[in-house]
Scaffold this motif. Sequence first.
Motif, mmCIF file in Angstrom:
data_model
loop_
_atom_site.group_PDB
_atom_site.id
_atom_site.type_symbol
_atom_site.label_atom_id
_atom_site.label_comp_id
_atom_site.label_asym_id
_atom_site.label_seq_id
_atom_site.Cartn_x
_atom_site.Cartn_y
_atom_site.Cartn_z
ATOM 1 N N ALA A 18 0.757 -1.239 0.050
ATOM 2 C CA ALA A 18 -0.138 0.360 -0.037
ATOM 3 C C ALA A 18 0.912 1.322 0.072
ATOM 4 C CB ALA A 18 -0.844 -0.134 1.154
ATOM 5 N N TRP A 19 2.146 1.231 0.744
ATOM 6 C CA TRP A 19 2.853 2.366 0.726
ATOM 7 C C TRP A 19 3.412 2.760 -0.610
ATOM 8 C CZ3 TRP A 19 3.064 6.207 3.955
ATOM 9 C CH2 TRP A 19 3.031 6.023 5.507
ATOM 10 N N ARG A 20 3.892 1.687 -1.152
ATOM 11 C CA ARG A 20 4.395 1.893 -2.857
ATOM 12 C C ARG A 20 3.024 2.439 -3.731
ATOM 13 N NH1 ARG A 20 6.417 -3.566 -4.684
ATOM 14 N NH2 ARG A 20 4.297 -3.987 -4.746
ATOM 15 N N LEU A 21 1.813 1.743 -3.450
ATOM 16 C CA LEU A 21 0.805 2.270 -4.384
ATOM 17 C C LEU A 21 0.453 3.704 -4.031
ATOM 18 C CD1 LEU A 21 -1.107 -1.125 -4.335
ATOM 19 C CD2 LEU A 21 0.105 -0.166 -6.241
ATOM 20 N N LEU A 22 0.389 4.037 -2.790
ATOM 21 C CA LEU A 22 0.132 5.259 -2.252
ATOM 22 C C LEU A 22 1.155 6.333 -3.211
ATOM 23 C CD1 LEU A 22 -0.522 4.911 1.398
ATOM 24 C CD2 LEU A 22 -2.258 5.652 -0.436
ATOM 25 N N ARG A 23 2.376 6.051 -3.131
ATOM 26 C CA ARG A 23 3.490 6.800 -3.673
ATOM 27 C C ARG A 23 3.184 6.873 -5.223
ATOM 28 N NH1 ARG A 23 7.541 5.284 -6.478
ATOM 29 N NH2 ARG A 23 7.753 3.083 -5.770
ATOM 30 N N VAL A 24 3.194 5.781 -5.778
ATOM 31 C CA VAL A 24 2.749 5.972 -7.298
ATOM 32 C C VAL A 24 1.395 6.834 -7.613
ATOM 33 C CG1 VAL A 24 2.494 4.517 -9.452
ATOM 34 C CG2 VAL A 24 4.266 3.989 -7.685
ATOM 35 N N ALA A 25 0.419 6.506 -6.947
ATOM 36 C CA ALA A 25 -0.789 7.096 -7.110
ATOM 37 C C ALA A 25 -0.793 8.282 -7.119
ATOM 38 C CB ALA A 25 -2.041 6.607 -6.173
ATOM 39 N N ALA A 26 0.100 9.087 -6.024
ATOM 40 C CA ALA A 26 0.339 10.266 -5.830
ATOM 41 C C ALA A 26 1.216 11.045 -6.658
ATOM 42 C CB ALA A 26 0.795 10.460 -4.381
ATOM 43 N N GLY A 27 1.927 10.236 -7.624
ATOM 44 C CA GLY A 27 2.717 10.730 -8.748
ATOM 45 C C GLY A 27 4.051 10.927 -8.434
ATOM 46 N N PHE A 28 4.620 10.071 -7.532
ATOM 47 C CA PHE A 28 6.053 10.392 -6.712
ATOM 48 C C PHE A 28 6.849 9.146 -7.169
ATOM 49 C CE2 PHE A 28 3.793 13.165 -4.125
ATOM 50 C CZ PHE A 28 4.458 14.498 -4.243
ATOM 51 N N GLY A 29 8.069 9.483 -7.500
ATOM 52 C CA GLY A 29 9.125 8.327 -7.756
ATOM 53 C C GLY A 29 9.839 8.275 -6.431
ATOM 54 N N GLN A 30 10.681 7.147 -6.114
ATOM 55 C CA GLN A 30 11.269 7.120 -4.806
ATOM 56 C C GLN A 30 12.158 8.250 -4.714
ATOM 57 O OE1 GLN A 30 13.096 3.231 -4.701
ATOM 58 N NE2 GLN A 30 11.282 2.305 -3.846
ATOM 59 N N ARG A 31 12.901 8.608 -5.736
ATOM 60 C CA ARG A 31 14.043 9.993 -5.502
ATOM 61 C C ARG A 31 13.042 11.035 -5.373
ATOM 62 N NH1 ARG A 31 19.061 8.068 -5.746
ATOM 63 N NH2 ARG A 31 19.648 6.318 -6.972
ATOM 64 N N GLU A 32 11.818 11.270 -5.863
ATOM 65 C CA GLU A 32 11.301 12.732 -5.693
ATOM 66 C C GLU A 32 10.816 12.709 -4.305
ATOM 67 O OE1 GLU A 32 9.091 13.262 -10.164
ATOM 68 O OE2 GLU A 32 8.338 11.424 -8.812
ATOM 69 N N VAL A 33 10.550 11.736 -3.681
ATOM 70 C CA VAL A 33 10.270 11.626 -2.393
ATOM 71 C C VAL A 33 11.000 12.185 -1.405
ATOM 72 C CG1 VAL A 33 9.602 10.381 -0.296
ATOM 73 C CG2 VAL A 33 8.487 9.843 -2.508
ATOM 74 N N GLU A 34 12.539 11.676 -1.941
ATOM 75 C CA GLU A 34 13.699 12.287 -0.991
ATOM 76 C C GLU A 34 13.886 13.922 -1.225
ATOM 77 O OE1 GLU A 34 18.147 10.253 -1.507
ATOM 78 O OE2 GLU A 34 17.232 10.724 -3.473
ATOM 79 N N ASP A 38 12.243 15.953 4.430
ATOM 80 C CA ASP A 38 13.577 16.057 4.851
ATOM 81 C C ASP A 38 13.973 14.798 5.587
ATOM 82 O OD1 ASP A 38 13.808 18.803 4.182
ATOM 83 O OD2 ASP A 38 13.038 19.707 6.012
ATOM 84 N N ASP A 39 15.171 14.466 5.430
ATOM 85 C CA ASP A 39 15.820 13.300 6.230
ATOM 86 C C ASP A 39 15.103 12.057 5.722
ATOM 87 O OD1 ASP A 39 17.396 15.084 7.818
ATOM 88 O OD2 ASP A 39 15.558 15.349 9.127
ATOM 89 N N ILE A 40 14.441 11.784 4.607
ATOM 90 C CA ILE A 40 14.004 10.714 3.892
ATOM 91 C C ILE A 40 14.854 10.532 2.651
ATOM 92 C CG2 ILE A 40 12.251 9.357 2.939
ATOM 93 C CD1 ILE A 40 10.136 10.383 4.801
ATOM 94 N N MET A 41 15.538 9.255 2.579
ATOM 95 C CA MET A 41 16.272 8.930 1.488
ATOM 96 C C MET A 41 15.695 7.906 0.559
ATOM 97 S SD MET A 41 20.002 9.137 3.124
ATOM 98 C CE MET A 41 20.467 7.602 2.568
ATOM 99 N N GLN A 42 16.073 7.770 -0.650
ATOM 100 C CA GLN A 42 15.316 6.811 -1.630
ATOM 101 C C GLN A 42 15.476 5.414 -0.825
ATOM 102 O OE1 GLN A 42 17.519 4.501 -3.515
ATOM 103 N NE2 GLN A 42 15.534 3.453 -4.228
ATOM 104 N N ALA A 43 16.567 5.112 -0.330
ATOM 105 C CA ALA A 43 16.741 3.859 0.160
ATOM 106 C C ALA A 43 15.713 3.738 1.457
ATOM 107 C CB ALA A 43 18.106 3.820 0.941
ATOM 108 N N HIS A 44 15.312 4.561 2.136
ATOM 109 C CA HIS A 44 14.293 4.441 3.294
ATOM 110 C C HIS A 44 13.113 4.125 2.720
ATOM 111 C CE1 HIS A 44 17.036 7.714 5.607
ATOM 112 N NE2 HIS A 44 17.207 6.256 5.840
ATOM 113 N N VAL A 45 12.655 4.813 1.515
ATOM 114 C CA VAL A 45 11.367 4.600 0.816
ATOM 115 C C VAL A 45 11.330 3.271 0.276
ATOM 116 C CG1 VAL A 45 9.967 5.144 -1.173
ATOM 117 C CG2 VAL A 45 11.025 7.012 0.408
ATOM 118 N N SER A 46 12.671 2.861 -0.442
ATOM 119 C CA SER A 46 12.631 1.455 -0.794
ATOM 120 C C SER A 46 12.624 0.131 0.166
ATOM 121 C CB SER A 46 13.999 1.207 -1.498
ATOM 122 O OG SER A 46 14.173 -0.066 -2.022
#
Length: 83
Positions: A18-34, A38-46
Motif C-alpha cells: 500500500a505504501w508503494r501504491l500510495l506513492r505511485v498514485a500520488a505521482g512520486f518516484g522514490q527519488r522525488e520523495v527524497e 527532509d531526512d528521508i532518502m530513496q533507500a528508506h522508501v525502498s
Amino acid sequence: MGASGADDIDVRDISPMAWRLLRVAAGFGQREVETEVDDIMQAHVSMLESDTRSLSEARLEELFALYCAELTDEQLRALVEHF
C-alpha cells in the motif's frame, strides 16, 4: 485529501504494498520523495516498500501527509484498505 479523511488511518498499519501504491498514485518516484521530505532518502522508501525496514512514526506521518495531499479520500481508502 482533507485531514479528517486521513485521521482514522494508523500509518503503522499500512502495508508495504500500500505504501508503494500510495506513492505511485500520488505521482512520486522514490527519488522525488527524497527531495520532498527532509531526512528521508530513496533507500528508506525502498526499504519501507519492500518490508525490510520501517521508518519512525513521525517520518511515516510526514510521508503519509505528502501522499494525502495528492490523493482523494476515495483513492486513499481504496489503497490502504485493499492492499
